[in-house]
Motif scaffolding. Structure first.
Motif, PDB file in Angstrom:
ATOM      1  N   GLY B 267      42.595  69.873  71.140  1.00  0.00           N
ATOM      2  CA  GLY B 267      41.810  68.971  70.302  1.00  0.00           C
ATOM      3  C   GLY B 267      41.384  67.738  71.081  1.00  0.00           C
ATOM      4  N   LEU B 273      39.065  63.619  63.764  1.00  0.00           N
ATOM      5  CA  LEU B 273      38.876  64.202  62.444  1.00  0.00           C
ATOM      6  C   LEU B 273      37.409  64.425  62.073  1.00  0.00           C
ATOM      7  CD1 LEU B 273      40.851  65.211  60.345  1.00  0.00           C
ATOM      8  CD2 LEU B 273      40.656  62.998  59.181  1.00  0.00           C
ATOM      9  N   ASP B 276      36.372  67.738  63.197  1.00  0.00           N
ATOM     10  CA  ASP B 276      36.942  68.814  62.373  1.00  0.00           C
ATOM     11  C   ASP B 276      36.071  69.032  61.145  1.00  0.00           C
ATOM     12  OD1 ASP B 276      38.939  68.556  64.183  1.00  0.00           O
ATOM     13  OD2 ASP B 276      40.274  67.450  62.838  1.00  0.00           O
ATOM     14  N   TRP B 314      40.696  76.004  64.938  1.00  0.00           N
ATOM     15  CA  TRP B 314      40.275  74.857  64.135  1.00  0.00           C
ATOM     16  C   TRP B 314      41.482  74.160  63.514  1.00  0.00           C
ATOM     17  CZ3 TRP B 314      40.495  73.653  58.870  1.00  0.00           C
ATOM     18  CH2 TRP B 314      39.726  72.541  58.486  1.00  0.00           C
ATOM     19  N   GLN B 315      42.409  74.961  62.942  1.00  0.00           N
ATOM     20  CA  GLN B 315      43.559  74.317  62.298  1.00  0.00           C
ATOM     21  C   GLN B 315      44.512  73.716  63.320  1.00  0.00           C
ATOM     22  OE1 GLN B 315      46.956  75.569  61.934  1.00  0.00           O
ATOM     23  NE2 GLN B 315      46.581  77.247  63.382  1.00  0.00           N
ATOM     24  N   LYS B 317      43.424  72.229  66.044  1.00  0.00           N
ATOM     25  CA  LYS B 317      42.785  70.942  66.354  1.00  0.00           C
ATOM     26  C   LYS B 317      43.005  69.962  65.197  1.00  0.00           C
ATOM     27  CE  LYS B 317      38.160  68.956  66.979  1.00  0.00           C
ATOM     28  NZ  LYS B 317      38.655  67.626  67.222  1.00  0.00           N
ATOM     29  N   LEU B 318      42.889  70.486  63.990  1.00  0.00           N
ATOM     30  CA  LEU B 318      43.071  69.638  62.811  1.00  0.00           C
ATOM     31  C   LEU B 318      44.500  69.061  62.804  1.00  0.00           C
ATOM     32  CD1 LEU B 318      41.764  68.728  60.073  1.00  0.00           C
ATOM     33  CD2 LEU B 318      42.899  70.683  59.032  1.00  0.00           C
ATOM     34  N   ASP B 321      44.750  66.344  65.304  1.00  0.00           N
ATOM     35  CA  ASP B 321      44.054  65.136  64.869  1.00  0.00           C
ATOM     36  C   ASP B 321      44.789  64.425  63.733  1.00  0.00           C
ATOM     37  OD1 ASP B 321      42.106  65.393  66.752  1.00  0.00           O
ATOM     38  OD2 ASP B 321      40.798  66.629  65.494  1.00  0.00           O
ATOM     39  N   LEU B 322      45.471  65.215  62.926  1.00  0.00           N
ATOM     40  CA  LEU B 322      46.170  64.603  61.787  1.00  0.00           C
ATOM     41  C   LEU B 322      47.570  64.115  62.166  1.00  0.00           C
ATOM     42  CD1 LEU B 322      45.267  67.014  58.828  1.00  0.00           C
ATOM     43  CD2 LEU B 322      44.454  64.682  59.160  1.00  0.00           C
TER      44      LEU B 322
END
Lengths: 105, 374
Positions: B267, B273, B276, B314-315, B317-318, B321-322
């Protein structure tokens, strides 16, 4: 056109013939140089029939054995005539060149 | 029975045994006359021969005829096989259902394009180009080509080139080779392995491209079906999917220090975010646009097969980021081989089963209509 095909068509150009007749005629036409055997002859006849150059004619039983005659089709005649034309033209060129070579030597 | 008659009968048996080598149709048509010709030729040879050489001549004739019979059988069988090969429409089976056929045709354009974008970003070519233009010191080309990269490095541009040259079947075989090459490279423990979502994405994408190219009317039909807005959607999706498929840092930049770190692979901290959400918005937008027509719905289903592993990227990276990079936080769902490959394979099986069932039902309906009218 391969030589056996040419000779088979030439043999049939004079009239319908059975398998053994074609073999004998081919040997005669080629002055004994080409002797077709049954395997080669029938493989060639099979192909020529598929190409529409030759077709089956009458059948008869001689000495208890089936004898089937084959004849050349119009398409086969045209193909043979075209091949004769090609061979004649090639032969003329070859003869002429041989003549030239003879003349200049 | 005379000696000649016994010998004739023996030879006839032998010739008939050899004639068994011929195709059935040919045997039915010619076997009897061939036996007659063979025996007549044999008798003729004997008649011509002087007594001392008769045996040798007969033996020679017999051997040559036998060999010639075998040769004739091979020639005829070879010709039949060749004709069958010529008549067979190799690799040109098309899916019978028009809507699936059209959907595959669209995928035959989209999947090779996605594959090329994935390859370009895998080798960080867009970043290197951007670096050369902007002079950014940290965006130089860092990836080096290894053995594991070869299938994608050669396959993706090769497939696109073949598609451009309108060599659909070869392009399909090229895509298949790309998929197989990646699977083979994944078997080497030193390489990324199958559990990498990016690898799963490109393997499944190559496979989908191969199926679409081999089973559909091809990219010409696909391009004819793609409208301008459809092409724009595909382009946007290709950039997002391809760009992110090999790690968020490709499009969204590496971390603040610019050095490639583990967190860069999952990420980019620059985009964070918002990126994302952008990715999710593009995917949802493309999916929503595809839902409108029967063909584009099928395109969506087909493209979902390779895109499922992408959801893991994607998740991941999410999650970064979270919750921060791995170690501090973790992926929401950790990717594993069954999770990456089973859902796409299940979806592909459902598509296959669904089309088979639909065809069967249509066939039954046709039969019922036919019997009702009869």
């Amino acid at each position: 056109m391969q030589e056996p095909t040419f000779l088979i068509l030439t043999a049939l150009a004079a009239g319908a013939q059975h398998g053994y007749g074609i073999m004998s005629d081919v040997a005669r036409i080629s002055d004994g140089r080409v002797r077709l055997r049954a395997g080669t002859l029938y493989a060639a006849l099979d192909r020529l029939k598929a190409d529409g150059l030759v077709t089956g004619d009458k059948e008869e039983i001689v000495d208890g054995r089936l004898r089937r005659y084959y004849r050349i089709t119009d398409e086969g005649t045209a193909e043979l005539a075209a091949e004769v034309g090609r061979l004649r033209a090639n032969a003329a060129v070859a003869a002429s060149r041989l003549g030239l070579a003879g003349g200049t030597a | 029975m005379s000696v000649a008659a016994t010998r004739g009968s023996r030879m006839e048996k032998w010739y008939r045994r050899l004639l068994a080598l011929y195709p059935k149709d040919h045997r039915r048509e010619h076997a009897e006359e061939m036996v007659g010709v063979l025996l007549a030729a044999d008798g003729d040879a004997q008649a011509r021969a002087a007594k001392p050489v008769a045996w040798a001549l007969r033996f020679g004739q017999h051997t040559a005829d036998s060999a010639d019979l075998v040769g004739g059988a091979l020639r005829i069988r070879g010709r039949i096989a060749l004709n069958r090969l010529k008549r067979a429409h190799w690799l040109s089976w098309t899916v019978r259902d028009q809507r699936w056929s059209d959907a595959l045709a669209v995928v035959s354009v989209v999947a090779p394009l996605l594959l090329l974008v994935a390859a370009l970003t895998e080798f960080r070519i867009p970043r290197a180009v951007a670096s050369s233009i902007t002079g950014h010191p940290h965006w130089e080309l860092t990836a080096t080509l290894g053995l594991a990269d070869l299938p994608m490095a050669a396959g993706a541009p090769g497939v696109i080139l073949l598609v451009f040259l309108r060599l659909r079947r070869l392009a399909g075989l090229g895509a298949l080779a790309t998929a197989i090459g990646q699977v083979a490279a994944g078997a080497v423990p030193a390489f990324a392995g199958y559990a990498d979502p990016a690898v799963a994405f490109t393997v499944l994408l190559s496979g989908t491209a191969a199926v679409a190219l081999l089973l559909s009317p091809g990219p010409d039909r696909g391009l004819a079906l793609l409208t301008r807005s459809g092409t724009a959607l595909v382009g946007a999706a290709a950039l997002i999917l391809g760009g992110f498929s090999v790690g968020g840092d490709v499009w969204f930049g590496p971390g603040n220090d610019g050095a490639p770190t583990q967190s860069d692979n999952v990420g980019g901290t620059v985009a964070g975010l918002p990126a994302d959400l952008l990715i999710a918005a593009v995917l949802v937008g493309v999916a929503a646009a595809c839902l409108r027509a029967p063909v584009s719905r099928r395109v969506l289903v087909l493209l979902a097969i390779p895109v499922i592993p992408y959801a893991f990227l994607w998740q991941e990276k999410l999650a970064v980021d979270l919750f921060g990079p791995p170690g501090g936080g973790s992926a929401i769902i950790s990717s594993s081989i069954p999770l990456l490959y089973l859902p796409p394979l299940l979806l592909a099986s459902l598509v296959l089963f669904g089309t088979w069932f639909a065809r069967r039902r249509a066939g039954e309906r046709d039969r019922q209509v036919a019997s009702a009218t009869a």
